[in-house]
Scaffold this motif. Structure first.
Motif, PDB file in Angstrom:
ATOM      1  N   LEU A 232      -9.233  -7.450  -4.358  1.00 30.40           N
ATOM      2  CA  LEU A 232      -8.854  -8.433  -3.343  1.00 30.40           C
ATOM      3  C   LEU A 232      -7.975  -7.788  -2.274  1.00 30.40           C
ATOM      4  CD1 LEU A 232      -7.971 -11.469  -5.643  1.00 30.40           C
ATOM      5  CD2 LEU A 232     -10.138 -11.003  -4.499  1.00 30.40           C
ATOM      6  N   VAL A 233      -7.048  -6.949  -2.697  1.00 28.28           N
ATOM      7  CA  VAL A 233      -6.209  -6.235  -1.737  1.00 28.28           C
ATOM      8  C   VAL A 233      -7.064  -5.307  -0.887  1.00 28.28           C
ATOM      9  CG1 VAL A 233      -4.245  -4.673  -1.465  1.00 28.28           C
ATOM     10  CG2 VAL A 233      -4.189  -6.436  -3.247  1.00 28.28           C
ATOM     11  N   ASP A 234      -8.002  -4.615  -1.530  1.00 24.58           N
ATOM     12  CA  ASP A 234      -8.923  -3.762  -0.770  1.00 24.58           C
ATOM     13  C   ASP A 234      -9.635  -4.573   0.309  1.00 24.58           C
ATOM     14  OD1 ASP A 234      -8.289  -1.624  -2.405  1.00 24.58           O
ATOM     15  OD2 ASP A 234     -10.069  -1.855  -3.687  1.00 24.58           O
ATOM     16  N   TYR A 235     -10.141  -5.731  -0.066  1.00 21.62           N
ATOM     17  CA  TYR A 235     -10.861  -6.584   0.879  1.00 21.62           C
ATOM     18  C   TYR A 235      -9.973  -6.972   2.059  1.00 21.62           C
ATOM     19  CZ  TYR A 235     -12.766 -10.814   2.945  1.00 21.62           C
ATOM     20  OH  TYR A 235     -13.199 -11.746   3.851  1.00 21.62           O
ATOM     21  N   LEU A 236      -8.753  -7.420   1.754  1.00 22.96           N
ATOM     22  CA  LEU A 236      -7.867  -7.878   2.825  1.00 22.96           C
ATOM     23  C   LEU A 236      -7.524  -6.757   3.797  1.00 22.96           C
ATOM     24  CD1 LEU A 236      -5.455 -10.117   0.737  1.00 22.96           C
ATOM     25  CD2 LEU A 236      -7.124 -10.900   2.433  1.00 22.96           C
ATOM     26  N   LEU A 237      -7.252  -5.565   3.268  1.00 23.69           N
ATOM     27  CA  LEU A 237      -6.824  -4.462   4.121  1.00 23.69           C
ATOM     28  C   LEU A 237      -7.985  -3.785   4.836  1.00 23.69           C
ATOM     29  CD1 LEU A 237      -4.002  -2.869   1.944  1.00 23.69           C
ATOM     30  CD2 LEU A 237      -3.842  -4.628   3.711  1.00 23.69           C
ATOM     31  N   GLU A 238      -9.184  -3.938   4.300  1.00 20.57           N
ATOM     32  CA  GLU A 238     -10.345  -3.309   4.930  1.00 20.57           C
ATOM     33  C   GLU A 238     -11.121  -4.279   5.824  1.00 20.57           C
ATOM     34  OE1 GLU A 238     -12.663  -1.707   1.732  1.00 20.57           O
ATOM     35  OE2 GLU A 238     -11.027  -0.394   1.040  1.00 20.57           O
ATOM     36  N   LYS A 239     -11.281  -5.525   5.381  1.00 20.65           N
ATOM     37  CA  LYS A 239     -12.123  -6.481   6.106  1.00 20.65           C
ATOM     38  C   LYS A 239     -11.326  -7.451   6.983  1.00 20.65           C
ATOM     39  CE  LYS A 239     -15.820  -4.959   3.928  1.00 20.65           C
ATOM     40  NZ  LYS A 239     -16.858  -4.151   4.637  1.00 20.65           N
ATOM     41  N   ARG A 240     -10.048  -7.624   6.700  1.00 20.30           N
ATOM     42  CA  ARG A 240      -9.227  -8.581   7.444  1.00 20.30           C
ATOM     43  C   ARG A 240      -8.002  -7.911   8.061  1.00 20.30           C
ATOM     44  NH1 ARG A 240     -12.183 -13.406   7.986  1.00 20.30           N
ATOM     45  NH2 ARG A 240     -13.421 -13.642   6.087  1.00 20.30           N
ATOM     46  N   SER A 241      -8.103  -6.635   8.335  1.00 23.07           N
ATOM     47  CA  SER A 241      -6.939  -5.882   8.809  1.00 23.07           C
ATOM     48  C   SER A 241      -6.431  -6.375  10.162  1.00 23.07           C
ATOM     49  CB  SER A 241      -7.281  -4.395   8.897  1.00 23.07           C
ATOM     50  OG  SER A 241      -8.376  -4.185   9.792  1.00 23.07           O
ATOM     51  N   ASP A 242      -7.294  -7.069  10.925  1.00 19.63           N
ATOM     52  CA  ASP A 242      -6.874  -7.559  12.236  1.00 19.63           C
ATOM     53  C   ASP A 242      -5.907  -8.734  12.145  1.00 19.63           C
ATOM     54  OD1 ASP A 242      -9.012  -9.013  11.150  1.00 19.63           O
ATOM     55  OD2 ASP A 242      -9.538  -9.858  13.108  1.00 19.63           O
ATOM     56  N   VAL A 243      -5.911  -9.453  10.998  1.00 23.36           N
ATOM     57  CA  VAL A 243      -5.045 -10.634  10.874  1.00 23.36           C
ATOM     58  C   VAL A 243      -4.086 -10.552   9.679  1.00 23.36           C
ATOM     59  CG1 VAL A 243      -6.629 -12.189  12.066  1.00 23.36           C
ATOM     60  CG2 VAL A 243      -6.832 -11.892   9.586  1.00 23.36           C
ATOM     61  N   VAL A 244      -4.174  -9.512   8.876  1.00 29.27           N
ATOM     62  CA  VAL A 244      -3.347  -9.390   7.680  1.00 29.27           C
ATOM     63  C   VAL A 244      -2.251  -8.355   7.895  1.00 29.27           C
ATOM     64  CG1 VAL A 244      -3.318  -8.613   5.269  1.00 29.27           C
ATOM     65  CG2 VAL A 244      -5.134 -10.140   6.070  1.00 29.27           C
ATOM     66  N   ASP A 245      -1.012  -8.773   7.700  1.00 29.20           N
ATOM     67  CA  ASP A 245       0.134  -7.870   7.739  1.00 29.20           C
ATOM     68  C   ASP A 245       0.253  -7.219   6.366  1.00 29.20           C
ATOM     69  OD1 ASP A 245       2.628  -6.633   7.767  1.00 29.20           O
ATOM     70  OD2 ASP A 245       3.596  -8.236   8.914  1.00 29.20           O
ATOM     71  N   LYS A 246      -0.001  -5.932   6.293  1.00 23.11           N
ATOM     72  CA  LYS A 246      -0.029  -5.249   4.997  1.00 23.11           C
ATOM     73  C   LYS A 246       1.348  -5.172   4.340  1.00 23.11           C
ATOM     74  CE  LYS A 246       0.378  -0.512   6.789  1.00 23.11           C
ATOM     75  NZ  LYS A 246      -0.290   0.823   6.818  1.00 23.11           N
ATOM     76  N   TYR A 247       2.396  -5.440   5.105  1.00 26.14           N
ATOM     77  CA  TYR A 247       3.744  -5.420   4.535  1.00 26.14           C
ATOM     78  C   TYR A 247       4.172  -6.804   4.035  1.00 26.14           C
ATOM     79  CZ  TYR A 247       3.828  -0.935   6.935  1.00 26.14           C
ATOM     80  OH  TYR A 247       3.524   0.339   7.367  1.00 26.14           O
ATOM     81  N   LYS A 248       3.276  -7.774   4.172  1.00 20.91           N
ATOM     82  CA  LYS A 248       3.586  -9.139   3.732  1.00 20.91           C
ATOM     83  C   LYS A 248       2.430  -9.706   2.913  1.00 20.91           C
ATOM     84  CE  LYS A 248       6.620 -10.078   7.690  1.00 20.91           C
ATOM     85  NZ  LYS A 248       6.890 -10.969   8.835  1.00 20.91           N
ATOM     86  N   LEU A 249       2.107  -9.011   1.851  1.00 21.96           N
ATOM     87  CA  LEU A 249       1.083  -9.454   0.910  1.00 21.96           C
ATOM     88  C   LEU A 249       1.776 -10.026  -0.320  1.00 21.96           C
ATOM     89  CD1 LEU A 249      -1.632  -6.633   0.824  1.00 21.96           C
ATOM     90  CD2 LEU A 249      -1.840  -8.905   1.832  1.00 21.96           C
ATOM     91  N   VAL A 250       1.611 -11.313  -0.539  1.00 23.40           N
ATOM     92  CA  VAL A 250       2.305 -11.989  -1.643  1.00 23.40           C
ATOM     93  C   VAL A 250       1.284 -12.475  -2.658  1.00 23.40           C
ATOM     94  CG1 VAL A 250       3.794 -13.927  -2.276  1.00 23.40           C
ATOM     95  CG2 VAL A 250       4.189 -12.679  -0.125  1.00 23.40           C
ATOM     96  N   LEU A 251       1.524 -12.169  -3.917  1.00 22.68           N
ATOM     97  CA  LEU A 251       0.652 -12.621  -5.014  1.00 22.68           C
ATOM     98  C   LEU A 251       1.309 -13.817  -5.692  1.00 22.68           C
ATOM     99  CD1 LEU A 251      -1.941 -12.003  -6.643  1.00 22.68           C
ATOM    100  CD2 LEU A 251      -0.547 -10.519  -8.110  1.00 22.68           C
ATOM    101  N   PHE A 252       0.501 -14.850  -5.931  1.00 27.78           N
ATOM    102  CA  PHE A 252       0.985 -16.083  -6.555  1.00 27.78           C
ATOM    103  C   PHE A 252       0.177 -16.336  -7.821  1.00 27.78           C
ATOM    104  CE2 PHE A 252       0.592 -20.622  -7.324  1.00 27.78           C
ATOM    105  CZ  PHE A 252       1.862 -21.128  -7.113  1.00 27.78           C
ATOM    106  N   GLY A 253       0.865 -16.584  -8.938  1.00 26.26           N
ATOM    107  CA  GLY A 253       0.197 -16.905 -10.205  1.00 26.26           C
ATOM    108  C   GLY A 253       0.693 -18.234 -10.735  1.00 26.26           C
TER     109      GLY A 253
END
Length: 424
Positions: A232-253
């Motif tokens: 999922l992190v791979d997807y966000l940083l590779e496919k959504r890099s234009d809108v995702v701040d890589k320094y603000k990735l929060v995981l919720f369980g």
């Protein structure tokens, strides 16, 4: 002999509940409260849920399912009528409510894997939810993300305003996973709506053991949850890099997802912060004390045949509390085993003590006064993590497991913490 695999979310008698009792059955009370709670963010309506609850017989799983099936199909018909006079808000809210009711109708059916309703109702909820997704201002997108010998089911959401308040198009992003029984669709009505309102991206997901992956891929839970989250992190940083701040990735369980998120964070260094609602220390430690002395003796002796026989007798015994019957049935189904013994053995693999020292990012640990499922464990998680962890305990009417019926309170506190710990 009796087996109580899980405690009730609240063991209180009706007159001792912190809110007005919704059923004389404490498990049903909690599940109705969950449905009511989703009304806040467009997932149900109050009076229809209370009307369904009035027709449920305490302890009768079929009665619970039938009441919500009736409501779900009625709401589906209303949604079809709304489509004829298209109003996107009407369509969205009605289909989302129908989806919630179909999920509730499925909830207590997993003791019999051959019951066709397990798939029929789930197909209905998926189709209804997808109608709601398509009617959002920015439609949600279902994704299938390849992982290690399985596929992660996910949904991507973006806020209406694509530009962050600091002028950047890159935004903080929540990766949200549910737990022992919850669907990713429930998370939309729990955290996604208020997250979008705050300008966050959201990616909900399901891995092995979760409802859709369990049905589509016949896979039960796995302990090494980084195999689910890292793709999922791979997807966000590779496919959504234009809108995702890589320094603000929060995981919720959520719920049992508190273990899953902790495990993933320990082995996925790109996570910026993690929310464990609640903090899960050791699943076997939580479940095993609720075995009767006779069953504990059978289990410890490794007498699988006798333990399985006793466990299976419980599934259809109406004299056994609903929470115990459901807990065992759901555990066997979600862990993909027909053996009660093998299910309980499998829970031994879900403990954080062996890897919790590897978590290096800020952690928000949520506890609840009426927790029930993992009572006392959030404090253990906080103690093991030390200064990088913040423990918050919800009390009184807000103090049910996962803040059922108090999702606004959860989000106010959680996002307040995130605003403090994430980089500006």
């Amino acid at each position: 002999m009796s087996l109580a695999i899980l405690q009730s979310p609240s063991s209180a008698k009706a007159e001792e509940e912190p809110i007005l009792s919704l059923s004389s059955d404490s498990a049903f009370h909690f599940e109705v409260l969950v449905s009511l709670g989703e009304a806040l963010y467009g997932g149900s309506d109050l009076a229809p849920v209370l009307g369904a609850a009035k027709n449920i017989t305490a302890g009768d799983f079929d009665s619970f399912s039938q009441a919500f099936q009736k409501l779900a199909y009625k709401t589906k018909d209303q949604a079809l009528d709304e489509e004829a006079n298209y109003d996107p808000i009407n369509v969205r809210d009605t289909w989302f409510s129908a989806a919630t009711y179909f999920r509730r109708a499925d909830f207590y059916l997993h003791s019999n894997w051959t019951n066709p309703l397990i798939n029929t109702l789930w197909d209905e909820q998926t189709q209804a939810f997808d109608k709601g997704l398509a009617s959002l201002p920015i439609p949600g997108q279902r994704l299938q993300i390849p992982a290690d010998n399985f596929t992660v089911e996910a949904i991507w959401y973006e806020p209406i305003s694509r530009q962050h308040k600091n002028g950047s198009s890159k935004r903080p992003t929540l990766i949200l996973g549910n737990g022992y029984d919850g669907a990713q669709e429930d998370l939309y009505h729990t955290v996604v709506v208020p997250a979008l309102a705050r300008g966050w991206n959201c990616l909900t997901y399901e891995g092995p053991g979760h409802p859709t992956v369990r049905r589509k891929q016949d896979l039960g839970f796995i302990p090494d949850w980084e195999r689910v989250v890292s793709p999922l992190v791979d997807y966000l940083l590779e496919k959504r890099s234009d809108v995702v701040d890589k320094y603000k990735l929060v995981l919720f369980g959520f719920s049992f997802g508190g273990y899953l998120a902790a495990r993933a964070t320990a082995f996925e260094p790109r996570i910026s912060a993690v929310v464990l609602d609640g903090g899960v220390w050791d699943c076997y430690e939580a479940f095993s004390p609720n075995l009767s002395p006779e069953l504990k003796e059978l289990f410890d002796a490794g007498n699988k045949e006798a333990f399985d026989e006793a466990g299976r007798q419980i599934l259809d015994n109406p004299l056994v509390p609903s929470q115990a019957r459901w807990g065992l049935a759901q555990g066997m189904w979600a862990f993909n085993t027909l053996s009660p013994y093998d299910f309980l053995q499998a829970t031994k693999k879900y403990a954080v003590k062996d890897f919790i020292s590897q978590i290096k990012v800020p952690v928000f640990v949520v506890d609840a006064e009426s927790e029930g499922f993992f009572s006392g464990q959030p404090q253990k998680v906080k103690d093991a993590l030390g200064d990088i962890a913040t423990l918050h305990t919800f009390t009184g009417a807000e103090g049910y497991h996962c803040q059922a019926g108090a999702f606004s309170s959860l989000n106010r506190v959680m996002f307040g913490w995130l605003n403090k710990v994430l980089p500006k």
